[in-house]
Design a protein around this motif. Structure first.
Motif, mmCIF file in Angstrom:
data_model
loop_
_atom_site.group_PDB
_atom_site.id
_atom_site.type_symbol
_atom_site.label_atom_id
_atom_site.label_comp_id
_atom_site.label_asym_id
_atom_site.label_seq_id
_atom_site.Cartn_x
_atom_site.Cartn_y
_atom_site.Cartn_z
ATOM 1 N N ILE A 168 0.837 -1.197 0.000
ATOM 2 C CA ILE A 168 0.000 0.000 0.000
ATOM 3 C C ILE A 168 0.873 1.249 0.000
ATOM 4 O O ILE A 168 0.626 2.212 -0.741
ATOM 5 C CB ILE A 168 -0.936 -0.013 1.217
ATOM 6 C CG1 ILE A 168 -1.883 -1.213 1.152
ATOM 7 C CG2 ILE A 168 -1.742 1.284 1.301
ATOM 8 C CD1 ILE A 168 -2.727 -1.393 2.395
ATOM 9 N N VAL A 169 1.899 1.247 0.824
ATOM 10 C CA VAL A 169 2.810 2.395 0.890
ATOM 11 C C VAL A 169 3.494 2.614 -0.452
ATOM 12 O O VAL A 169 3.559 3.742 -0.970
ATOM 13 C CB VAL A 169 3.859 2.178 2.004
ATOM 14 C CG1 VAL A 169 4.836 3.348 2.046
ATOM 15 C CG2 VAL A 169 3.184 2.000 3.353
ATOM 16 N N MET A 170 4.000 1.539 -1.035
ATOM 17 C CA MET A 170 4.680 1.657 -2.322
ATOM 18 C C MET A 170 3.720 2.133 -3.410
ATOM 19 O O MET A 170 4.082 2.967 -4.257
ATOM 20 C CB MET A 170 5.304 0.317 -2.708
ATOM 21 C CG MET A 170 6.065 0.354 -4.018
ATOM 22 S SD MET A 170 6.946 -1.183 -4.391
ATOM 23 C CE MET A 170 8.311 -1.058 -3.235
ATOM 24 N N GLY A 171 2.496 1.611 -3.398
ATOM 25 C CA GLY A 171 1.514 2.024 -4.393
ATOM 26 C C GLY A 171 1.181 3.500 -4.296
ATOM 27 O O GLY A 171 1.067 4.195 -5.324
ATOM 28 N N MET A 172 1.042 4.030 -3.080
ATOM 29 C CA MET A 172 0.730 5.445 -2.929
ATOM 30 C C MET A 172 1.930 6.317 -3.275
ATOM 31 O O MET A 172 1.775 7.441 -3.777
ATOM 32 C CB MET A 172 0.241 5.719 -1.504
ATOM 33 C CG MET A 172 -1.148 5.157 -1.241
ATOM 34 S SD MET A 172 -1.944 5.820 0.236
ATOM 35 C CE MET A 172 -0.981 5.011 1.499
ATOM 36 N N ALA A 173 3.143 5.820 -3.043
ATOM 37 C CA ALA A 173 4.335 6.556 -3.470
ATOM 38 C C ALA A 173 4.391 6.641 -4.992
ATOM 39 O O ALA A 173 4.705 7.696 -5.565
ATOM 40 C CB ALA A 173 5.591 5.892 -2.918
ATOM 41 N N VAL A 174 4.084 5.517 -5.663
ATOM 42 C CA VAL A 174 4.045 5.517 -7.125
ATOM 43 C C VAL A 174 2.942 6.442 -7.638
ATOM 44 O O VAL A 174 3.122 7.144 -8.640
ATOM 45 C CB VAL A 174 3.842 4.080 -7.644
ATOM 46 C CG1 VAL A 174 3.492 4.074 -9.129
ATOM 47 C CG2 VAL A 174 5.088 3.249 -7.399
ATOM 48 N N LEU A 175 1.817 6.486 -6.944
ATOM 49 C CA LEU A 175 0.731 7.382 -7.336
ATOM 50 C C LEU A 175 1.167 8.838 -7.279
ATOM 51 O O LEU A 175 0.895 9.623 -8.198
ATOM 52 C CB LEU A 175 -0.484 7.154 -6.429
ATOM 53 C CG LEU A 175 -1.692 8.069 -6.668
ATOM 54 C CD1 LEU A 175 -2.211 7.908 -8.088
ATOM 55 C CD2 LEU A 175 -2.788 7.773 -5.651
ATOM 56 N N PRO A 207 11.398 14.299 -2.332
ATOM 57 C CA PRO A 207 12.196 13.545 -1.353
ATOM 58 C C PRO A 207 11.360 12.636 -0.460
ATOM 59 O O PRO A 207 11.791 11.527 -0.115
ATOM 60 C CB PRO A 207 12.901 14.645 -0.546
ATOM 61 C CG PRO A 207 12.078 15.881 -0.757
ATOM 62 C CD PRO A 207 11.506 15.757 -2.132
ATOM 63 N N LEU A 208 10.168 13.075 -0.071
ATOM 64 C CA LEU A 208 9.329 12.235 0.784
ATOM 65 C C LEU A 208 8.828 11.016 0.024
ATOM 66 O O LEU A 208 8.779 9.904 0.575
ATOM 67 C CB LEU A 208 8.152 13.046 1.328
ATOM 68 C CG LEU A 208 7.199 12.304 2.266
ATOM 69 C CD1 LEU A 208 7.950 11.700 3.450
ATOM 70 C CD2 LEU A 208 6.085 13.228 2.758
ATOM 71 N N THR A 209 8.470 11.197 -1.242
ATOM 72 C CA THR A 209 8.064 10.058 -2.067
ATOM 73 C C THR A 209 9.195 9.051 -2.181
ATOM 74 O O THR A 209 8.983 7.831 -2.088
ATOM 75 C CB THR A 209 7.655 10.536 -3.464
ATOM 76 O OG1 THR A 209 6.599 11.494 -3.353
ATOM 77 C CG2 THR A 209 7.190 9.374 -4.323
ATOM 78 N N PHE A 210 10.420 9.553 -2.372
ATOM 79 C CA PHE A 210 11.580 8.662 -2.455
ATOM 80 C C PHE A 210 11.770 7.897 -1.151
ATOM 81 O O PHE A 210 12.025 6.688 -1.164
ATOM 82 C CB PHE A 210 12.831 9.481 -2.766
ATOM 83 C CG PHE A 210 14.120 8.710 -2.591
ATOM 84 C CD1 PHE A 210 14.506 7.764 -3.525
ATOM 85 C CD2 PHE A 210 14.929 8.922 -1.481
ATOM 86 C CE1 PHE A 210 15.686 7.037 -3.356
ATOM 87 C CE2 PHE A 210 16.111 8.212 -1.310
ATOM 88 C CZ PHE A 210 16.488 7.264 -2.249
ATOM 89 N N LEU A 269 13.336 5.620 -11.361
ATOM 90 C CA LEU A 269 12.284 6.541 -10.938
ATOM 91 C C LEU A 269 12.816 7.799 -10.267
ATOM 92 O O LEU A 269 12.230 8.880 -10.424
ATOM 93 C CB LEU A 269 11.325 5.827 -9.974
ATOM 94 C CG LEU A 269 10.562 4.619 -10.510
ATOM 95 C CD1 LEU A 269 9.628 4.077 -9.450
ATOM 96 C CD2 LEU A 269 9.787 4.978 -11.770
ATOM 97 N N PHE A 270 13.914 7.695 -9.536
ATOM 98 C CA PHE A 270 14.331 8.802 -8.679
ATOM 99 C C PHE A 270 15.742 9.327 -8.942
ATOM 100 O O PHE A 270 16.065 10.432 -8.516
ATOM 101 C CB PHE A 270 14.236 8.388 -7.204
ATOM 102 C CG PHE A 270 12.848 8.065 -6.759
ATOM 103 C CD1 PHE A 270 11.948 9.075 -6.435
ATOM 104 C CD2 PHE A 270 12.415 6.749 -6.673
ATOM 105 C CE1 PHE A 270 10.662 8.780 -6.026
ATOM 106 C CE2 PHE A 270 11.126 6.439 -6.267
ATOM 107 C CZ PHE A 270 10.242 7.463 -5.937
ATOM 108 N N LEU A 271 16.585 8.554 -9.631
ATOM 109 C CA LEU A 271 17.982 8.966 -9.797
ATOM 110 C C LEU A 271 18.362 9.222 -11.253
ATOM 111 O O LEU A 271 19.532 9.213 -11.605
ATOM 112 C CB LEU A 271 18.917 7.897 -9.210
ATOM 113 C CG LEU A 271 18.740 7.598 -7.721
ATOM 114 C CD1 LEU A 271 19.728 6.545 -7.264
ATOM 115 C CD2 LEU A 271 18.889 8.863 -6.887
#
Length: 357
Positions: A168-175, A207-210, A269-271
């Motif tokens: 769930i956490v990963m899915g909301m970060a991707v969202l 940064p928080l999403t990462f 995704l981030f780097l």
């Protein structure tokens, strides 16, 4: 004849798939060696140093040993599911890696859309990787249930609960990331992070999403301090307690293949993926395509190895969470934080035009 075959899209697709599998299978033994050497350094030991130069052939020796180990089934077990568990734990990491763009070869359209080096450049590639990564925990759950062992069963149950919580956490970060980028295509996400001078990487813009994605990645790959499904001090070996020989090896290969693929996803995704600020926009654009391909893949590889080093550093530095702490962190801290992050990204997109590409 050979040139005609190489122009066939199906042949090119098969070659790319084989290359992706070879990269993962070659990376896994090196990661095992790397982790042994790093853990030894952290503990003031030498680590593998006798089998081959600097112990590089130790993983080969271990593989040969596991191939000759006795292979048996526990009594009163479901043999089909018992055999399927290790393969289900290994295959998702290998398959997912084929969707990740690992470099670019300008003008070589056969390597992918726009010359991007990937097996498949799907418009919904990020969503497919998310779906594939969740399948690995089914292998752990199947192996734990089919072993007919209470410790294995508890490890499988822990794996399922951990997956539900942190997926769930990963899915909301991707969202949150998809809201900002406007796409689920991994190549487009990398291209959006190209900066002329300063990096436009998502790690700086979100940064928080990462941070949320990184913590969820530790849980998804069952790496310490989130290695509750095996927890040797509590569950003997958890889900793989009853496994031996090559089936045990498939579980270990699956863990490192999953870590390799997850670090590749984070890099993408981030780097900034295969790009570096100013470098890609400057000298690389004038080089031959094969030099550009090697340099871009080298940049991607360096970022992935740096992330893997961080994963291993965390494993040998921090103690394991208790089970109640793991659940509390996921449901009481990370999920509310992920919801706040989505709201923050939405507000910035609405009132900060500079934030949107």
């Amino acid at each position: 004849m050979i040139l005609t075959l190489l122009r066939n899209p199906a042949v090119i697709a098969v070659i790319k798939m084989l290359v992706a599998v070879i990269i993962v299978l070659q990376a896994v033994p090196m990661l095992v060696w790397m982790e042994r050497k790093l853990s030894a350094r952290f503990q003031r030991r030498l680590g593998p140093n006798r089998v081959g130069p600097m112990g590089l052939l130790q993983s080969v020796a271990d593989a040969l040993k596991l191939m000759w180990k006795e292979d048996f089934f526990p009594r009163n077990t479901d043999r089909v599911i018992f055999m399927a568990g290790p393969l289900m734990a290994f295959l998702p990491g290998v398959i997912s890696f084929g969707l990740i763009p690992i470099g670019i070869a300008p003008g070589q359209e056969a390597l992918g859309l726009g010359g991007v080096m990937s097996v498949s450049n799907l418009e919904m590639g990020l969503l497919v990787i998310m779906a594939m990564s969740s399948l690995a925990s089914y292998g752990l759950a199947f192996g734990g249930w089919a072993s007919n062992n209470q410790y294995s069963l508890l490890g499988g149950v822990r794996s399922s609960a951990q997956l539900i919580s942190y997926e769930i956490v990963m899915g909301m970060a991707v969202l949150a990331l998809a809201m900002k980028t406007g796409t689920l295509n991994l190549t487009e996400i990398v291209q959006q992070q190209q900066g002329a001078v300063l990096p436009a990487w998502n790690i700086f813009l979100q940064p928080l999403t990462f941070l949320l994605f990184l913590i969820a990645a530790f849980a998804e790959t069952n790496r310490a301090p989130f290695d509750l499904p095996e927890a040797e001090q509590e569950l003997v070996g958890g889900y793989h307690t009853e496994y031996t020989g090559m089936r045990y090896a498939w579980f270990m290969l699956g863990e490192y293949a999953g870590m390799w693929t997850m670090c590749s996803v984070i890099t993408t995704l981030f780097l900034g993926g295969w790009t570096l600020p100013a470098v890609w926009m400057g000298p690389l654009s004038y080089l031959p395509w094969f030099v550009t391909a090697l340099v871009s893949f080298g940049i991607f590889l360096a970022k992935v190895v740096a992330l893997i080093f961080f994963f291993m550093w965390v494993r040998w530095t921090f103690p394991r969470f208790r089970w109640d702490q793991l659940m509390k962190l996921g449901w009481a801290v990370l999920i509310p934080l992920a919801l706040v992050n989505i709201l923050f990204v939405a507000l910035v997109m609405e009132y900060g035009g500079w934030y949107v590409h």
